[in-house]
Scaffold this active site. Structure first.
Site, mmCIF file in Angstrom:
data_model
loop_
_atom_site.group_PDB
_atom_site.id
_atom_site.type_symbol
_atom_site.label_atom_id
_atom_site.label_comp_id
_atom_site.label_asym_id
_atom_site.label_seq_id
_atom_site.Cartn_x
_atom_site.Cartn_y
_atom_site.Cartn_z
ATOM 1 N N HIS A 193 42.036 51.068 43.372
ATOM 2 C CA HIS A 193 40.952 51.971 43.406
ATOM 3 C C HIS A 193 40.182 51.722 44.758
ATOM 4 O O HIS A 193 39.102 51.330 44.954
ATOM 5 C CB HIS A 193 39.976 51.774 42.238
ATOM 6 C CG HIS A 193 40.297 52.088 41.158
ATOM 7 N ND1 HIS A 193 40.215 53.342 40.612
ATOM 8 C CD2 HIS A 193 40.996 51.720 40.104
ATOM 9 C CE1 HIS A 193 40.740 53.382 39.547
ATOM 10 N NE2 HIS A 193 41.135 52.545 39.131
ATOM 11 N N CYS A 219 45.246 55.567 40.083
ATOM 12 C CA CYS A 219 45.212 55.069 39.047
ATOM 13 C C CYS A 219 45.955 56.152 38.037
ATOM 14 O O CYS A 219 46.897 56.362 38.260
ATOM 15 C CB CYS A 219 43.889 54.410 38.669
ATOM 16 S SG CYS A 219 44.046 53.368 37.248
ATOM 17 N N GLU A 243 38.496 53.904 46.462
ATOM 18 C CA GLU A 243 37.124 54.616 46.134
ATOM 19 C C GLU A 243 35.873 53.789 45.667
ATOM 20 O O GLU A 243 34.650 54.090 45.757
ATOM 21 C CB GLU A 243 37.187 55.668 45.519
ATOM 22 C CG GLU A 243 37.104 55.545 43.826
ATOM 23 C CD GLU A 243 38.374 55.120 43.457
ATOM 24 O OE1 GLU A 243 39.355 54.899 44.148
ATOM 25 O OE2 GLU A 243 38.714 55.108 41.909
#
Lengths: 80, 222
Positions: free
Chosen positions: B196, B86, B198
């Site tokens: 994302h 990002c 994660e």
């Protein structure tokens, strides 16, 4: 001291959704005949420098290294 | 495998990244601050998401000129893996570690939703635990994810397999060219992506589709 104005605009062919939104807003407000609108940025920079050529070279370096993203943007430097 | 997470003012996904790396590798990453000009000896450097320096000037532009990014560049040149998620992707592009630019979403809206991603290249250090062409889910949350590159750069990216993730099944949230969601450098050790991964690594997240990316990079068996 030298004062300069740097103008950064999107290159031709790079889509400008913000410019498009502004264009539509202007038409919606009743401003007839608005063609394409492209938005950009203006930087007014003061330089402690008396040599105009040196100032211009420095300002161009600033544009290349930070103020403009030359992948998508053009810039112009005007010493005022 | 040792990892490091880059911290900059305005990032807000740093703790998510630290948690993901800790849970998957079993070892907490070291953290490096924007003014650090040296990074400890690690195998993977992660630049998390957020809004470094308030997105002033252009997303990632100020962060890319901080001393820590010179250190990241030097480590990347030595072959250390670097992942930018990002804002981290925007910083890598602004730093010149990846080609192209990330522009305002064509909708002009901040998008925060789940998208589908196709693994466009499963033969990278970051995607070897995925199947070629596999479709995975991933959250996205950004305002400037509209990837752009000139025609020549795009030809090179597509021709050399440097497009690693593509938005799939009509879920492109930002108008990016060729549905590009993530790219890798020519050397194959610097990856940037807008989604994302994660935030999708365990059941509590509602899925773990992002886990294999970290397992690939950290060399952990699936």
């Amino acid at each position: 001291m030298i004062k300069a104005r740097i103008t950064v605009t999107l290159k031709n062919g790079v889509l400008d959704p913000q410019g498009k939104a502004i264009e539509h807003a202007l038409s919606g407000m009743g401003f007839d005949g608005v063609g394409q609108v492209r938005q950009g940025k203006v930087f007014d920079v003061e330089l402690a420098e008396s040599d105009k050529a040196k100032a211009e070279a420095d300002l161009k370096a600033m544009c290349d290294k930070l103020l403009a993203n030359t992948v998508i943007e053009n810039y112009s430097v005007a010493i005022t | 495998m040792k990892s490091a997470v880059v911290l900059l003012p305005g990032l807000n996904r740093d703790r998510d990244m630290i948690a993901a790396l800790t849970k998957i590798s079993g070892t907490p990453p070291v953290t490096v601050w924007q003014t650090d000009s040296e990074i400890p000896d690690v195998d993977l450097i992660a630049i998390p998401g957020g809004f470094s320096f308030g997105d002033y000037l252009r997303c990632g532009a100020i962060a890319a000129r901080m001393p820590v990014m010179r250190a990241v560049s030097e480590m990347a040149a030595k072959g250390v893996m670097v992942i930018g998620v990002c804002n981290g992707f925007q910083i890598l592009v602004e730093a010149g570690l990846l080609p192209g630019a990330l522009m305002r979403n064509t909708s002009l809206k901040f998008v925060c939703r789940q998208v589908k991603l196709q693994i466009a290249n499963a033969n990278t250090m970051f995607t070897r635990r995925y199947q070629p062409g596999q479709i995975i889910r991933s959250p996205v949350a950004h305002h400037d994810g509209n990837y752009f590159a000139d025609a020549e750069t795009l030809r090179r990216l597509e021709g050399e397999g440097q497009v690693v993730f593509r938005y799939a099944e009509g879920t492109n949230p930002n108008g990016s060219i060729n549905d590009i969601a993530g790219i890798i450098n020519g050397q194959g050790n610097v990856l940037g992506l807008m989604p994302h991964p994660e935030n999708l690594i365990e059941a509590a997240h509602g899925g773990s589709d992002g886990r294999a990316l970290f397992e690939s990079a950290l060399g952990i068996a699936a």
